[in-house]
Write a protein that holds these residues in place. Structure first.
Motif, PDB file in Angstrom:
ATOM      1  N   UNK A   1      -4.264  11.202   0.533  1.00  0.00           N
ATOM      2  CA  UNK A   1      -5.175  10.161   1.017  1.00  0.00           C
ATOM      3  C   UNK A   1      -4.637   8.755   0.737  1.00  0.00           C
ATOM      4  N   UNK A   2      -3.337   8.665   0.565  1.00  0.00           N
ATOM      5  CA  UNK A   2      -2.692   7.399   0.202  1.00  0.00           C
ATOM      6  C   UNK A   2      -1.956   6.792   1.392  1.00  0.00           C
ATOM      7  N   UNK A   3      -2.069   5.465   1.542  1.00  0.00           N
ATOM      8  CA  UNK A   3      -1.297   4.717   2.531  1.00  0.00           C
ATOM      9  C   UNK A   3      -0.581   3.579   1.809  1.00  0.00           C
ATOM     10  N   UNK A   4       0.723   3.484   2.009  1.00  0.00           N
ATOM     11  CA  UNK A   4       1.530   2.406   1.444  1.00  0.00           C
ATOM     12  C   UNK A   4       2.070   1.567   2.587  1.00  0.00           C
ATOM     13  N   UNK A   5       1.896   0.267   2.487  1.00  0.00           N
ATOM     14  CA  UNK A   5       2.412  -0.686   3.465  1.00  0.00           C
ATOM     15  C   UNK A   5       3.469  -1.549   2.791  1.00  0.00           C
ATOM     16  N   UNK A   6       4.668  -1.610   3.386  1.00  0.00           N
ATOM     17  CA  UNK A   6       5.756  -2.434   2.864  1.00  0.00           C
ATOM     18  C   UNK A   6       6.037  -3.536   3.885  1.00  0.00           C
TER      19      UNK A   6
ATOM     20  N   UNK B   1      11.188  -5.455  10.070  1.00  0.00           N
ATOM     21  CA  UNK B   1      10.701  -4.087   9.973  1.00  0.00           C
ATOM     22  C   UNK B   1       9.669  -3.989   8.863  1.00  0.00           C
ATOM     23  N   UNK B   2       8.576  -3.294   9.127  1.00  0.00           N
ATOM     24  CA  UNK B   2       7.620  -2.910   8.096  1.00  0.00           C
ATOM     25  C   UNK B   2       7.692  -1.394   7.943  1.00  0.00           C
ATOM     26  N   UNK B   3       7.359  -0.912   6.765  1.00  0.00           N
ATOM     27  CA  UNK B   3       7.385   0.521   6.489  1.00  0.00           C
ATOM     28  C   UNK B   3       5.975   0.998   6.122  1.00  0.00           C
ATOM     29  N   UNK B   4       5.661   2.209   6.524  1.00  0.00           N
ATOM     30  CA  UNK B   4       4.424   2.876   6.147  1.00  0.00           C
ATOM     31  C   UNK B   4       4.783   4.213   5.508  1.00  0.00           C
ATOM     32  N   UNK B   5       4.110   4.566   4.431  1.00  0.00           N
ATOM     33  CA  UNK B   5       4.360   5.843   3.774  1.00  0.00           C
ATOM     34  C   UNK B   5       3.079   6.337   3.130  1.00  0.00           C
TER      35      UNK B   5
END
Length: 408
Positions: free
Chosen positions: A305-310, A333-337
């Motif tokens: 249930x985790x979202x990481x935005x870089x 570029x942005x990253x999602x994980x």
């Protein structure tokens, strides 16, 4: 191009030192979409990430000509990792590629904020404040988001009863998470470990003379134990791979605690690569990659249930300069994980790299407003109202719709 060397102001240092709060008695957000207990983490890369090196568009016929000796390919000793056949991935991002292939990570390419100039100071102000232009405000969009998320059983906005709203990691709280909602602050220890009996002795002393300070001391000790683990000391700063991993690991331990905060912000430094970019960026990306793996390992069952935005303040020039680096640009570029991310894809309306397609004939053009991605996560993962996001979190973003489908 000269770069501003930013030093924390006295106000920001005082804000970052903001006290530890007892989260066990805090109110909580409603369970968001699909009865989740979500976590949302924002990582700021300060200095402007070169998105064309982090995620090279190898399939674009104009890419190799623009990048020259810095161009990457899918073959050779330092070959890019494959993503989708058109875009590659820097070889330092092996953990991210694994998450991408398992559907738990995605790339947002040709993305930017509304900012179109090239000042680090103003770019970071826009990125972290959430306002469409630099205003040097003292609150960030992530803190204001905590104030508009409905309260209930899952997340904790820190409203009322002195509860912890979010987690700020590092010696100075990033602007993105400063504001009215209270914070739990944690930073890896940099001093020699104290004697084992120091904390109990102080607790006895404060218990007799200052019960409030005694309670804060107890909470601080508990926070340190959860975040750092036994014997864990600072190995490097926020611009070093060891430091990045340690910050992420400590943050994950606090976020995964049943009574801990659900929203966090971290800032990694040093992404301004005017010279000798190849070696410098490889080291930095390795640190980012290790930090994402640390989050996955330490979050345990709540990873799903985790979202990481870089994100970073802006990109870098499409062409290289004379010092084997790149200068300040526009889109990046942005990253999602995270387990809550609908991954395995590059989210991009690719603008192309021909000179007429470049912004001001020099930068990758932006086709995705990063505020739309954040709004989509806020709505689908955290249950935020699109109307309140415009009114309070991202003022002036009426024309930026939430990007839906980012969350599984």
């Amino acid at each position: 191009m000269l770069c501003e060397h930013l030093n924390p102001t006295r106000r920001s240092v005082l804000g970052a030192s903001g006290a530890l709060f007892a989260w066990a008695f805090a109110p909580r957000f409603v369970k968001a979409a699909q009865a989740r207990d979500p976590r949302f983490i924002t990582i700021i890369l300060r200095g402007a990430l070169d998105g064309l090196t982090a995620v090279p568009p190898i399939g674009d016929p104009d890419y190799s000509g623009l990048r020259g000796d810095m161009a990457m390919s899918f073959q050779g000793e330092n070959a890019a990792l494959p993503l989708d056949g058109y875009f590659g991935l820097h070889p330092a991002l092996g953990n991210f590629q694994r998450l991408f292939q398992s559907g738990q990570a995605a790339v947002v390419h040709a993305s930017a904020t509304s900012y179109r100039d090239r000042s680090h100071f103003d770019g970071q102000d826009v990125l972290e404040s959430g306002f469409p232009a630099p205003r040097h405000v003292e609150t960030g969009w992530l803190n204001r988001l905590m104030e508009v998320i409905p309260r209930g059983e899952a997340l904790n906005p820190g409203l009322g009863k002195g509860g912890v709203g979010g987690l700020s990691v590092g010696a100075t709280a990033p602007l993105v998470i400063r504001g009215k909602a209270p914070l739990l602050g944690w930073s890896p220890a940099v001093l020699r470990p104290a004697d084992a009996d120091l904390a109990p002795r102080l607790a006895d002393l404060y218990g007799e003379r200052d019960p409030m300070l005694a309670a804060l001391l107890a909470e601080g000790v508990a926070t340190g134990k959860i975040a750092s683990g036994l014997g864990m000391r600072s190995k490097g700063g926020p611009g070093d791979p060891d430091g990045m991993e340690q910050m992420a690991r400590g943050a994950a331990r606090l976020l995964s605690h049943p009574e801990g905060p659900r929203i966090a912000a971290l800032a990694f430094e040093g992404w301004d690569t005017h010279a000798q970019e190849t070696a410098r960026l490889a080291k930095l990306l390795q640190g980012l990659d290790r930090s994402l793996a640390a989050f996955e390992q330490e979050m345990g069952p709540v990873w799903k249930d985790t979202a990481i935005l870089v994100v970073t303040e802006f990109g870098r020039t499409a062409r290289t300069n004379g010092t084997e680096g790149t200068d300040h640009g526009t889109a990046t570029t942005a990253f999602l994980a995270g387990g809550a991310i609908k991954g395995g894809r590059v989210i991009a309306d690719w603008p192309g790299l021909k000179e007429k397609q470049l912004y001001e004939a020099r930068d990758l053009a932006s086709t995705t407003d990063i505020r739309g991605i954040i709004k989509g996560i806020s709505v689908d993962l955290l249950g935020a109202s699109p109307e309140r996001l415009v009114a309070s979190v991202f003022p002036g973003s009426e024309n930026v719709a939430p990007v839906r489908g980012v969350i599984v």
